[in-house]
Design an enzyme around this catalytic site. Structure first.
Site, PDB file in Angstrom:
ATOM      1  N   CYS A  86      34.952  34.629  34.477  1.00 44.43           N
ATOM      2  CA  CYS A  86      35.574  36.113  35.288  1.00 44.43           C
ATOM      3  C   CYS A  86      36.047  35.023  36.228  1.00 44.43           C
ATOM      4  CB  CYS A  86      35.304  37.174  36.066  1.00 44.43           C
ATOM      5  SG  CYS A  86      33.873  38.060  34.414  1.00 44.43           S
ATOM      6  N   HIS A 135      34.497  50.772  40.408  1.00 41.66           N
ATOM      7  CA  HIS A 135      34.788  52.481  40.218  1.00 41.66           C
ATOM      8  C   HIS A 135      35.700  53.022  39.794  1.00 41.66           C
ATOM      9  CE1 HIS A 135      34.724  56.652  40.774  1.00 41.66           C
ATOM     10  NE2 HIS A 135      33.593  57.157  41.293  1.00 41.66           N
ATOM     11  N   HIS A 167      41.902  40.539  55.126  1.00 35.58           N
ATOM     12  CA  HIS A 167      41.206  41.343  53.855  1.00 35.58           C
ATOM     13  C   HIS A 167      40.941  40.698  52.903  1.00 35.58           C
ATOM     14  CE1 HIS A 167      44.334  44.287  55.815  1.00 35.58           C
ATOM     15  NE2 HIS A 167      45.051  43.264  55.493  1.00 35.58           N
ATOM     16  N   HIS A 209      32.454  24.312  41.221  1.00 36.50           N
ATOM     17  CA  HIS A 209      32.113  24.072  39.934  1.00 36.50           C
ATOM     18  C   HIS A 209      30.093  22.982  39.698  1.00 36.50           C
ATOM     19  CE1 HIS A 209      31.552  23.791  35.624  1.00 36.50           C
ATOM     20  NE2 HIS A 209      32.773  24.290  35.077  1.00 36.50           N
ATOM     21  N   ASN A 229      34.352  46.867  35.959  1.00 36.12           N
ATOM     22  CA  ASN A 229      35.039  45.089  36.224  1.00 36.12           C
ATOM     23  C   ASN A 229      35.604  44.648  34.667  1.00 36.12           C
ATOM     24  OD1 ASN A 229      34.724  42.148  35.993  1.00 36.12           O
ATOM     25  ND2 ASN A 229      32.005  42.155  35.152  1.00 36.12           N
ATOM     26  N   HIS A 272      35.672  40.078  43.454  1.00 46.97           N
ATOM     27  CA  HIS A 272      35.705  39.856  41.977  1.00 46.97           C
ATOM     28  C   HIS A 272      34.331  40.909  42.108  1.00 46.97           C
ATOM     29  CE1 HIS A 272      35.033  40.067  37.747  1.00 46.97           C
ATOM     30  NE2 HIS A 272      33.763  39.153  37.833  1.00 46.97           N
TER      31      HIS A 272
END
Length: 505
Positions: A222, A419, A386, A301, A423, A390
């Site tokens: 993702c 919502h 802002h 990573h 995802n 994810h």
């Protein structure tokens, strides 16, 4: 309240220390200059004449250094526009319809030693679905919505082509850019990587030029969307005066799990159909019409650690059914990886006041190990306006909200995206950015932080600066539903319900 005011005063003084000192220094120098006589100026002129070679060398070195800096510094990378795919209404996937899909998938792919209608497994899926934070207006692919579901390669290809082509057509229409002007193409899709590649499909569909620099990123989870942005940024620093096109998506048809391993069933409840396309440019003339300028990208990573490497893993279950296994170590691994990413990003974006406090507490913790147990968490809201976290699930948003000291308004875009769209993997951060724009909150000079987590394990961040008061683009995914958000969480049923909240828009 007093402590808050004291900290704000401290932040203001330290941040504006140079300006506060500049005025009295300027006044002092002006006073000295007013006392200079003609004789003083004559002596100064004579000094310059006596040291003409030294002065010339210093002046030439300064000019040369400035020119060298201008020529060698990386050119700005602009985000001209982006497009989030909005599926047609007939692909709407309510919670009950999602449960029916799970039921039909298990029915169509039974194993010898398992009951496809096992009530305990279906009850587990139902509980996860109800507590996931997803609403009744998410979208699923055509193949899975059919009865019986089509979980084959052709259906998976149709889903991905529908998402990518739909988002790109809208992007090209909004930007008026000819596809043949694209010089760089980066496509990321973690679990679905056919041959020819998805990047080749884009080249073929939109007839991109033959010398395009194209890349196809797979298996990166993702967080791959920001990896794609970072790769495009590096390429734009090398290839001048061109456009870079980034495509971020994931495939649901191909990756849905048909077994009863509970660590693999969770992903079925979270992931939904979606994708985003982003147009970047390094052309100076595009600054005027662009929405944002890329300020920073930071990639972390932790795959060298075995626990991190294995916490999200695609594999066969004990009955040979392919799925993505989410380890119980995932939350801890994610927390450690996020901390490492923040430690790198913080010095790049935080004001001097926060850097100083962090340094002081770090030294104090080293000297007084027993008395100071927790490190100082910088206030990122002093540097970032802002946040696009994810939308991996309600628990992910909750943890980052707590660890970063954010308010409900700061994570409103993430919760609303989860919502409304579920995802959508690497593209979720772009649905969140579109939400902020649709609410009219993105003002010129505002900074937005996109933070994404992915398998491997990775945490990647991108910080953008708004070049103007940003309005939502045509065919924004939120244009027909923004007034219904933000939503409230019904704590009694643990289900998300969209409700209009006056005064929050």
């Amino acid at each position: 309240m007093t402590s808050v005011n004291v900290k704000l005063l401290y932040h203001y003084v330290l941040t504006n220390l140079f300006n506060l000192c500049l005025f009295p220094l300027t006044a002092f120098l002006a006073g000295k200059a007013s006392r200079l006589t003609t004789n003083d100026l004559h002596h100064f002129y004579s000094y310059l004449q006596d040291h003409l070679i030294t002065v010339t060398i210093l002046l030439a070195s300064t000019v040369f250094g400035w020119i060298l800096y201008i020529v060698t510094r990386p050119k700005p990378v602009y985000l001209v526009d982006y497009s989030c795919y909005l599926p047609p209404p007939h692909l709407s996937c309510t919670v009950s319809k999602a449960m029916d899909i799970f039921y039909q998938i298990r029915k169509a792919n039974p194993s010898r030693d398992e009951a496809w209608d096992d009530p305990s497994s279906l009850d587990f899926l139902r509980k996860i679905q109800e507590r996931s934070g997803l609403g009744d207006e998410t979208y699923g692919p055509q193949g899975l919505l059919q009865v019986p579901p089509r979980k084959n390669f052709a259906a998976a290809r149709e889903e991905t082509e529908q998402v990518i082509i739909g988002a790109l057509e809208n992007l090209f229409e909004n930007t008026k850019v000819n596809p043949r002007e694209i010089g760089i193409l980066v496509v990321n899709s973690s679990l679905f990587n056919p041959t020819p590649s998805l990047s080749a499909m884009v080249v073929n569909t939109f007839k991109l030029r033959s010398n395009i620099k194209s890349f196809n990123l797979g298996g990166m989870g993702c967080s791959a969307g920001i990896i794609a942005i970072d790769l495009a940024k590096d390429l734009l620093h090398v290839h001048k005066n061109t456009y870079a096109l980034v495509v971020s998506t994931e495939n649901i048809t191909h990756s849905i799990y048909a077994g009863d391993n509970r660590s693999m069933m969770v992903s079925n409840c979270l992931f939904r159909m979606g994708g985003a396309t982003i147009l970047l440019s390094n052309k100076p003339g595009d600054r005027r019409r662009s929405k944002y300028k890329l300020a920073h990208t930071v990639r972390t990573h932790t795959g060298a650690d075995d626990q991190s490497f294995r916490c999200v893993r695609q594999e066969d279950d004990e009955r040979g059914k392919l799925g993505v296994c989410l380890s119980k170590d995932l939350t801890g691994v994610a927390g450690r990886t996020v901390k490492k990413n923040i430690a790198t990003l913080g010095p790049l974006v935080l004001p001097l006041s926060e850097k100083f406090l962090f340094l002081v507490t770090f030294i104090a913790k080293k000297l007084l190990k027993d008395k100071i147990k927790h490190s100082y968490v910088p206030d990122f809201k002093l540097a970032i306006n802002h946040f696009c976290i994810h939308a991996g699930g309600r628990a992910v948003i909750d943890v980052l909200e707590k660890n970063l000291g954010l308010s409900p308004v700061d994570v409103e875009a993430s919760r609303s995206t989860l919502h409304r769209f579920g995802n959508t993997s690497s593209s979720s951060i772009w649905y969140e950015l579109a939400y902020i724009e649709a609410k009219g909150r993105m003002k010129k000079g505002n900074k937005v932080w996109q933070i994404a987590l992915g398998s491997g394990f990775k945490c990647n961040s991108a910080v953008w600066v708004a070049l103007r008061n940003v309005k939502p683009s045509t065919k924004s995914p939120w244009e027909h539903c923004i007034d219904r958000y933000p939503f409230e969480i019904n704590s009694d049923s643990s289900k998300s319900e969209a409700r209009v909240q006056n005064g929050r828009s």
